[in-house]
Motif scaffolding. Structure first.
Motif, mmCIF file in Angstrom:
data_model
loop_
_atom_site.group_PDB
_atom_site.id
_atom_site.type_symbol
_atom_site.label_atom_id
_atom_site.label_comp_id
_atom_site.label_asym_id
_atom_site.label_seq_id
_atom_site.Cartn_x
_atom_site.Cartn_y
_atom_site.Cartn_z
ATOM 1 N N ARG A 58 0.832 -1.220 0.000
ATOM 2 C CA ARG A 58 0.000 0.000 0.000
ATOM 3 C C ARG A 58 0.858 1.258 0.000
ATOM 4 N N ALA A 59 2.154 1.107 0.283
ATOM 5 C CA ALA A 59 3.057 2.275 0.282
ATOM 6 C C ALA A 59 3.562 2.605 -1.121
ATOM 7 N N ASN A 60 3.322 1.720 -2.066
ATOM 8 C CA ASN A 60 3.877 1.894 -3.417
ATOM 9 C C ASN A 60 3.478 3.243 -4.037
ATOM 10 N N GLY A 61 4.482 4.031 -4.384
ATOM 11 C CA GLY A 61 4.236 5.312 -5.056
ATOM 12 C C GLY A 61 3.682 6.400 -4.145
ATOM 13 N N ARG A 62 3.668 6.133 -2.831
ATOM 14 C CA ARG A 62 3.014 7.096 -1.921
ATOM 15 C C ARG A 62 3.990 7.751 -0.962
ATOM 16 N N SER A 63 3.501 8.808 -0.378
ATOM 17 C CA SER A 63 4.190 9.434 0.742
ATOM 18 C C SER A 63 3.819 8.636 2.003
ATOM 19 N N VAL A 64 4.811 8.376 2.840
ATOM 20 C CA VAL A 64 4.562 7.562 4.035
ATOM 21 C C VAL A 64 5.097 8.296 5.260
ATOM 22 N N VAL A 65 4.345 8.233 6.343
ATOM 23 C CA VAL A 65 4.840 8.802 7.612
ATOM 24 C C VAL A 65 4.877 7.683 8.650
ATOM 25 N N ILE A 66 6.072 7.384 9.155
ATOM 26 C CA ILE A 66 6.203 6.375 10.218
ATOM 27 C C ILE A 66 5.950 7.087 11.550
ATOM 28 N N VAL A 67 5.111 6.495 12.381
ATOM 29 C CA VAL A 67 4.763 7.117 13.677
ATOM 30 C C VAL A 67 5.141 6.167 14.804
ATOM 31 N N ASP A 68 5.858 6.664 15.794
ATOM 32 C CA ASP A 68 6.214 5.823 16.947
ATOM 33 C C ASP A 68 6.297 6.713 18.184
ATOM 34 N N ASP A 69 6.331 6.063 19.345
ATOM 35 C CA ASP A 69 6.476 6.859 20.569
ATOM 36 C C ASP A 69 7.920 7.309 20.765
ATOM 37 N N LEU A 70 8.852 6.440 20.366
ATOM 38 C CA LEU A 70 10.246 6.679 20.735
ATOM 39 C C LEU A 70 11.190 6.280 19.612
ATOM 40 N N ILE A 71 12.153 7.153 19.342
ATOM 41 C CA ILE A 71 13.285 6.758 18.503
ATOM 42 C C ILE A 71 14.456 6.674 19.467
ATOM 43 N N SER A 72 14.996 5.480 19.629
ATOM 44 C CA SER A 72 16.113 5.334 20.552
ATOM 45 C C SER A 72 17.390 5.208 19.720
ATOM 46 N N SER A 73 17.769 4.002 19.312
ATOM 47 C CA SER A 73 18.956 3.861 18.452
ATOM 48 C C SER A 73 18.611 4.175 16.996
ATOM 49 N N GLY A 74 17.335 4.159 16.674
ATOM 50 C CA GLY A 74 16.912 4.348 15.282
ATOM 51 C C GLY A 74 16.799 3.040 14.515
ATOM 52 N N GLY A 75 17.149 1.911 15.165
ATOM 53 C CA GLY A 75 17.109 0.602 14.493
ATOM 54 C C GLY A 75 15.719 0.267 13.945
ATOM 55 N N THR A 76 14.700 0.597 14.704
ATOM 56 C CA THR A 76 13.333 0.306 14.260
ATOM 57 C C THR A 76 13.004 1.082 12.985
ATOM 58 N N LEU A 77 13.325 2.359 12.981
ATOM 59 C CA LEU A 77 13.024 3.176 11.795
ATOM 60 C C LEU A 77 13.810 2.689 10.581
ATOM 61 N N LEU A 78 15.064 2.292 10.802
ATOM 62 C CA LEU A 78 15.875 1.795 9.683
ATOM 63 C C LEU A 78 15.194 0.582 9.039
ATOM 64 N N ALA A 79 14.739 -0.335 9.889
ATOM 65 C CA ALA A 79 14.123 -1.558 9.363
ATOM 66 C C ALA A 79 12.811 -1.239 8.644
#
Ligand code: R5P
Length: 296
Positions: A206-227
């Protein structure tokens, strides 16, 4: 004067912003460190209600210092000491995941409940424990949401798909999606280590060709966002942005996120840092006024 905000020098800016938003004085908590790193805490005379401002990122030293400060405030006039901890540490370890582990959430929750009359925080990481009141028995423990600030960062005209990295993120992403009337998907996360996570996003196409916003409570090391960014790029996302309530990541970790194709990372100023710029003072002040923790 019936109330004042007390702040440490390292958090002078945000504690002053809160005091201004409330229209009360900001007084200082002085911390001196002995050569062996013990802390000596000294406070100015307190009015009846002391709002002690201390965001609890890098928490170990701070935890000792706020306990000393709470005691000094009571010895110097405070009848009520409320902890304002926009970022509340140690909430993620809510269970002994492996034999022998301490349940940090329970220990720290009880400790704070023993030393403060109330606590205000923003988006604490509560997953299996549903309410902050259950973590801090016997005191008025209040969690507010940063959703109003994060929502304002979303460009609805681009009709972005919102993505929560895992089931735990539902509570944050759903609240935001409801407010902006946008659709969201949730990933499934498997953590292999402090900096290593694997994410599967069942509806990634569903992200194909779209703008995406990842939402989370916490960015710690950033590992989650990278994945998550890796998954979304493979699925053909056109633009990837990230929004979080709290960001603890270092400049180097944020660089990695940019290299991974995340064009913008925004967070509140609950924790000082390069991307923490959305001001929380008014949100906190609004809640403090409603709580009537001090006579106005
Ligand atoms: C954990 O479940 C939280 O919601 C965050 O996803 C997590 O703490 C982020 O940590 P990191 O940035 O180190 O992956």
């Amino acid at each position: 004067m019936s109330c004042a905000v007390f702040g440490f020098a390292a958090q002078a800016g945000p504690s002053l912003a809160l005091a201004r938003a409330l229209g009360v004085p900001r007084l200082s908590v002085k911390a001196r460190h002995f050569p062996d790193r013990e802390s000596l805490i000294q406070v100015e005379p307190s009015p009846r209600t002391a709002l002690l401002y201390c965001s609890l990122d890098h928490p170990n030293d701070k935890l000792v210092e706020i306990l000393l400060a709470a005691s000094a405030l009571r010895d110097n006039g405070a009848a009520k000491v409320i902890l304002i901890a926009p970022y509340l540490a140690y909430m993620r370890q809510d269970s002994a995941f492996r034999a022998g582990e301490a349940v940090s959430q329970r220990v720290i929750g009880k400790l704070l409940a023993e030393h403060f009359d109330g606590l205000l925080t923003i988006d604490p990481h509560l997953h299996r424990t549903r309410s902050l009141a259950a973590v801090m028995p016997g005191i008025e423990a209040v969690a507010i949401s940063a959703a109003p600030l994060l929502v304002a960062e979303i460009d609805k005209r681009r009709d972005p798909l919102l993505v929560g990295p895992d089931g735990e993120a539902r509570q944050w992403v759903e609240r935001i999606a409801d407010r902006v009337e946008l659709e969201f998907v949730l990933g499934r996360k498997r953590r292999g280590g402090d900096r290593h996570v694997e994410i599967e996003i069942p509806d990634a196409e569903r992200a194909n060709g779209r703008s995406v916003v990842i939402v989370d409570d916490l960015i710690s090391s950033g590992g989650t966002l990278l994945a998550v960014a890796h998954q979304l790029r493979s699925a053909g996302a056109q633009e990837i942005k990230a929004l979080a309530t709290h960001c603890l990541a270092t400049e180097a970790e944020l660089d990695q996120l940019r290299e991974a194709g995340i064009s913008s990372v925004r967070a509140t100023d609950s924790v000082p840092g390069p991307v923490g710029s959305l001001p929380i003072a008014d949100l906190l002040a609004q809640e403090i006024r409603q709580r009537r923790w001090y006579p106005s």
